[in-house]
Scaffold this motif. Structure first.
Motif, mmCIF file in Angstrom:
data_model
loop_
_atom_site.group_PDB
_atom_site.id
_atom_site.type_symbol
_atom_site.label_atom_id
_atom_site.label_comp_id
_atom_site.label_asym_id
_atom_site.label_seq_id
_atom_site.Cartn_x
_atom_site.Cartn_y
_atom_site.Cartn_z
ATOM 1 N N SER A 125 0.919 -1.246 0.089
ATOM 2 C CA SER A 125 -0.019 0.172 0.094
ATOM 3 C C SER A 125 1.041 1.451 0.027
ATOM 4 C CB SER A 125 -1.048 0.025 1.164
ATOM 5 O OG SER A 125 -0.131 0.120 2.408
ATOM 6 N N LEU A 126 1.802 1.383 0.722
ATOM 7 C CA LEU A 126 2.927 2.498 0.607
ATOM 8 C C LEU A 126 3.439 2.458 -0.626
ATOM 9 C CD1 LEU A 126 4.714 1.992 3.989
ATOM 10 C CD2 LEU A 126 3.111 3.847 3.431
ATOM 11 N N ARG A 127 4.068 1.613 -1.412
ATOM 12 C CA ARG A 127 4.688 1.694 -2.539
ATOM 13 C C ARG A 127 3.481 2.088 -3.631
ATOM 14 N NH1 ARG A 127 7.538 -4.179 -1.837
ATOM 15 N NH2 ARG A 127 9.470 -3.597 -0.445
ATOM 16 N N ALA A 128 2.165 1.536 -3.445
ATOM 17 C CA ALA A 128 1.068 2.176 -4.415
ATOM 18 C C ALA A 128 0.922 3.364 -4.167
ATOM 19 C CB ALA A 128 -0.001 1.179 -4.271
ATOM 20 N N GLY A 129 1.248 3.927 -2.847
ATOM 21 C CA GLY A 129 1.008 5.591 -2.796
ATOM 22 C C GLY A 129 2.184 6.389 -3.030
ATOM 23 N N GLY A 130 3.126 5.834 -3.680
ATOM 24 C CA GLY A 130 4.383 6.615 -4.120
ATOM 25 C C GLY A 130 5.555 6.937 -2.999
ATOM 26 N N VAL A 131 5.201 6.025 -1.854
ATOM 27 C CA VAL A 131 6.374 5.899 -0.722
ATOM 28 C C VAL A 131 7.352 4.930 -1.003
ATOM 29 C CG1 VAL A 131 6.806 5.749 1.745
ATOM 30 C CG2 VAL A 131 4.914 6.984 0.831
ATOM 31 N N ARG A 132 8.544 5.076 -1.039
ATOM 32 C CA ARG A 132 9.738 4.260 -1.072
ATOM 33 C C ARG A 132 9.607 3.239 0.038
ATOM 34 N NH1 ARG A 132 14.988 7.073 -3.692
ATOM 35 N NH2 ARG A 132 14.035 7.253 -5.896
ATOM 36 N N ALA A 133 9.393 2.075 -0.274
ATOM 37 C CA ALA A 133 9.594 1.240 0.813
ATOM 38 C C ALA A 133 10.433 -0.167 0.782
ATOM 39 C CB ALA A 133 8.080 0.554 1.344
ATOM 40 N N VAL A 134 11.322 -0.420 1.741
ATOM 41 C CA VAL A 134 12.458 -1.428 1.571
ATOM 42 C C VAL A 134 12.066 -2.669 2.622
ATOM 43 C CG1 VAL A 134 15.059 -1.977 1.872
ATOM 44 C CG2 VAL A 134 14.291 0.260 0.963
ATOM 45 N N ASP A 135 11.884 -3.774 2.027
ATOM 46 C CA ASP A 135 11.442 -4.764 3.006
ATOM 47 C C ASP A 135 13.143 -5.508 3.336
ATOM 48 O OD1 ASP A 135 10.507 -6.980 4.121
ATOM 49 O OD2 ASP A 135 9.563 -7.945 2.358
ATOM 50 N N TRP A 136 13.467 -5.270 4.445
ATOM 51 C CA TRP A 136 14.768 -5.801 4.890
ATOM 52 C C TRP A 136 14.572 -7.117 5.606
ATOM 53 C CZ3 TRP A 136 17.690 -3.447 9.371
ATOM 54 C CH2 TRP A 136 18.994 -3.827 9.702
ATOM 55 N N ASP A 137 15.202 -8.082 5.028
ATOM 56 C CA ASP A 137 15.327 -9.458 5.702
ATOM 57 C C ASP A 137 16.832 -9.257 6.456
ATOM 58 O OD1 ASP A 137 16.017 -11.814 6.612
ATOM 59 O OD2 ASP A 137 15.543 -13.079 4.690
ATOM 60 N N THR A 138 16.447 -9.317 7.865
ATOM 61 C CA THR A 138 17.618 -8.776 8.846
ATOM 62 C C THR A 138 18.891 -9.793 8.521
ATOM 63 O OG1 THR A 138 16.510 -9.811 10.676
ATOM 64 C CG2 THR A 138 16.168 -7.459 10.219
ATOM 65 N N ASP A 139 18.793 -10.849 8.045
ATOM 66 C CA ASP A 139 19.812 -11.777 7.867
ATOM 67 C C ASP A 139 20.482 -11.500 6.812
ATOM 68 O OD1 ASP A 139 18.720 -13.711 9.701
ATOM 69 O OD2 ASP A 139 17.751 -14.738 8.330
ATOM 70 N N ASP A 140 20.163 -10.360 5.903
ATOM 71 C CA ASP A 140 21.076 -9.919 4.837
ATOM 72 C C ASP A 140 21.650 -8.748 5.300
ATOM 73 O OD1 ASP A 140 20.256 -11.761 3.225
ATOM 74 O OD2 ASP A 140 18.428 -10.635 2.484
ATOM 75 N N ASP A 141 22.657 -8.220 4.639
ATOM 76 C CA ASP A 141 23.318 -6.906 4.922
ATOM 77 C C ASP A 141 22.559 -5.768 4.530
ATOM 78 O OD1 ASP A 141 25.497 -4.647 3.881
ATOM 79 O OD2 ASP A 141 26.042 -5.508 5.701
ATOM 80 N N LEU A 142 22.576 -4.578 5.307
ATOM 81 C CA LEU A 142 21.724 -3.353 4.987
ATOM 82 C C LEU A 142 22.386 -2.798 3.892
ATOM 83 C CD1 LEU A 142 19.428 -1.423 5.549
ATOM 84 C CD2 LEU A 142 21.011 -0.465 7.093
ATOM 85 N N GLY A 143 23.489 -2.666 3.758
ATOM 86 C CA GLY A 143 24.071 -1.860 2.734
ATOM 87 C C GLY A 143 23.720 -2.576 1.186
ATOM 88 N N VAL A 144 23.853 -3.834 1.270
ATOM 89 C CA VAL A 144 23.453 -4.818 0.086
ATOM 90 C C VAL A 144 21.911 -4.503 -0.389
ATOM 91 C CG1 VAL A 144 23.228 -6.974 -1.092
ATOM 92 C CG2 VAL A 144 25.405 -6.495 0.392
ATOM 93 N N VAL A 145 20.999 -4.648 0.571
ATOM 94 C CA VAL A 145 19.662 -4.453 0.353
ATOM 95 C C VAL A 145 19.174 -3.080 0.005
ATOM 96 C CG1 VAL A 145 17.417 -4.358 1.733
ATOM 97 C CG2 VAL A 145 19.107 -6.029 2.240
ATOM 98 N N LEU A 146 19.954 -1.946 0.445
ATOM 99 C CA LEU A 146 19.639 -0.532 -0.137
ATOM 100 C C LEU A 146 20.322 -0.473 -1.493
ATOM 101 C CD1 LEU A 146 20.676 1.508 3.053
ATOM 102 C CD2 LEU A 146 18.328 0.889 2.191
ATOM 103 N N ALA A 147 21.174 -1.069 -1.809
ATOM 104 C CA ALA A 147 22.016 -1.154 -3.203
ATOM 105 C C ALA A 147 20.988 -1.567 -4.187
ATOM 106 C CB ALA A 147 23.335 -1.628 -3.297
ATOM 107 N N HIS A 148 20.432 -2.795 -3.938
ATOM 108 C CA HIS A 148 19.637 -3.490 -4.745
ATOM 109 C C HIS A 148 18.328 -2.664 -5.043
ATOM 110 C CE1 HIS A 148 21.255 -7.809 -3.673
ATOM 111 N NE2 HIS A 148 22.069 -7.086 -4.661
ATOM 112 N N ALA A 149 17.611 -1.963 -3.845
ATOM 113 C CA ALA A 149 16.581 -1.065 -3.783
ATOM 114 C C ALA A 149 16.887 0.015 -4.786
ATOM 115 C CB ALA A 149 15.902 -0.614 -2.502
ATOM 116 N N ASP A 150 18.071 0.357 -4.728
ATOM 117 C CA ASP A 150 18.346 1.935 -5.589
ATOM 118 C C ASP A 150 18.441 1.449 -6.813
ATOM 119 O OD1 ASP A 150 19.024 4.439 -5.868
ATOM 120 O OD2 ASP A 150 21.268 3.832 -6.006
ATOM 121 N N ARG A 151 18.845 0.045 -7.377
ATOM 122 C CA ARG A 151 18.835 -0.282 -8.648
ATOM 123 C C ARG A 151 17.590 -0.187 -9.115
ATOM 124 N NH1 ARG A 151 23.763 -2.866 -7.211
ATOM 125 N NH2 ARG A 151 22.563 -4.850 -6.684
ATOM 126 N N ARG A 152 16.636 -0.683 -8.252
ATOM 127 C CA ARG A 152 15.230 -1.251 -8.937
ATOM 128 C C ARG A 152 14.604 0.069 -9.020
ATOM 129 N NH1 ARG A 152 13.907 -3.784 -4.736
ATOM 130 N NH2 ARG A 152 12.656 -2.384 -3.373
#
Length: 423
Positions: free
Chosen positions: A393-420
């Motif tokens: 619902s946030l993404r549909a409303g134009g708000v960027r939202a990152v679903d962070w699996d805490t087993d993954d490194d935050l920097g890698v997750v943000l980099a993937h989100a930025d490319r998307r």
């Protein structure tokens, strides 16, 4: 420290008298002897003196200023400072509730003669915050075990675990909401910069270095090249520290608030290193605010707040949360040009509403959501589905939202989100 009875010998007198009476009536010397021995034990238990409380305790900690995750060895020495033997001495050290014992035991059972010492050791794992050891609990019993005293022995020891603000592996992707100062965030405006933006008709006073000489040679026209400008961003990191955010995948796992605080520290360092102005705030019963700023002193203030603020405690708050008052307080302090990075598990309906309200107020909002859900039960799967619905619902409303699996490194997750987001 008043001695009290342990009731270890309760009923011995009655049994001894009964055995003695049976022995006399039956004329049995053996039974009579059992009764006499029982009476002697009962008399001994009642005539014993209370145990001494002259006990001292010293505590040695291998590192008083550890980093999160470090293992700290704690050595405790107990001494009988009195002039009487302590035949049964039991000690439980006052380990702070947030520190988990990973090796050894904070308990000791021993006997001590006057002037003698006993030592025990254990290892705890450091977590952020300031942790004061409670007084050790001591139980002393007399020789018969019929009387005991329970008391506390204090030895002031405090471990302060203040994490370093280390940056994420990648730059934090920011949105185009900036100040007029040159920085690293690309804008949709032309001017001085490094990335080509557009060409326009030459105007008197334009720098010679920005004239398109190739076009001048081909067509004879004077044109000026504009580059995409880069500006400094003003960012406020907002941590959801309401009671509803203290969710964890397992009882022994860190809560979503703990992951959010860690992520806020890494994000703060990355933005500050990139030249942006960064601030901190918390969505919690107790207000927390650090206005956007820069510099080493500002970094030290943020480090102290993230490590030791009661607002970001490792345990849920007990005070009530007033949503309307808190939102009004937050919106009054947010600079008009500030974008918000909101750290929240999004496991209730109010958290996404906060993101939507801030976006409606003109702030560019990015939500980083540590995932505390599991699929262990139907209820857990339902909670995970509800959280996924909030993200969509946030993404549909134009708000960027990152679903962070805490087993993954935050920097890698943000980099993937930025490319998307750029695709």
């Amino acid at each position: 420290m008043t001695p009290y009875e342990t009731n270890r010998w309760q009923g011995v007198s009655a049994v001894a008298l009964l055995a003695g009476g049976v022995g006399v009536v039956a004329g049995s010397p053996v039974v009579l002897l059992v009764g006499v021995v029982g009476v002697a034990f009962a008399a001994y238990a009642r005539s014993g003196s209370p145990p001494s409380t002259d006990v001292t305790l010293s505590r040695s900690v291998s590192d008083l200023d550890p980093a999160p995750g470090d293992e700290i060895r704690v050595e405790v020495t107990v001494e009988n400072a009195g002039d009487r033997t302590l035949p049964d001495l039991r000690v439980v050290d006052g380990v702070p509730g947030a520190l988990r014992v990973v090796d050894g035991s904070p308990r000791l059972g021993t006997a001590l003669r006057p002037g003698k010492q006993a030592m025990f050791a254990y290892t705890v794992e450091a977590v952020r915050g300031e942790h004061a050891f409670d007084p050790a609990t001591v139980i002393a019993r007399d020789f018969s075990g019929a009387r005991e005293r329970e008391f506390e022995v204090k030895n002031d020891t405090t471990v302060a675990c203040t994490p370093e603000l280390s940056a994420t592996a990648e730059d934090v992707p920011l949105r185009e909401q900036t100040t007029r100062h040159t920085g690293r965030v690309t804008t949709s405006e032309g001017g001085a910069g490094v990335e080509f933006y557009a060409t326009r008709e030459y105007r008197r006073g334009d720098p010679v270095s920005r004239i398109d000489w190739n076009r001048r040679a081909k067509t004879g026209e004077l044109t000026t090249v504009d580059f995409r400008q880069e500006r400094v961003a003003t960012v406020v990191l907002l941590v959801d520290a309401r009671e509803q955010a203290y969710l964890a995948a397992a009882p022994e796992s860190p809560s979503a608030v703990e992951f959010a605080v860690r992520a806020a520290g890494k994000t703060f360092a990355a933005l500050l290193d990139g030249g942006d102005r960064v601030g901190l705030a918390a969505l919690a019963p107790e207000n927390l605010w650090l206005a956007p700023g820069a510099g080493d002193h500002h970094r030290a203030e943020a480090r102290e707040l993230l490590a030791r603020s009661e607002t970001l405690s490792r345990t849920p708050p007990e005070e009530p949360f007033y949503s309307t008052i808190t939102m009004r307080w937050l919106r009054r302090r947010l600079p008009t040009n500030a974008q918000v990075v909101f750290f929240s598990p999004l496991c209730d309906a109010y958290a996404p509403e906060v993101a939507r309200r801030l976006a409606a107020a003109g702030h560019a909002v990015t939500v980083v959501s540590p995932d505390p859900t599991t699929d262990d039960s139907p209820g857990a799967r339902l909670a995970a589905a509800e959280r996924t619905r909030h993200l969509r619902s946030l993404r549909a409303g134009g708000v960027r939202a990152v679903d962070w699996d805490t087993d993954d490194d935050l920097g890698v997750v943000l980099a993937h989100a930025d490319r998307r987001w750029r695709s």
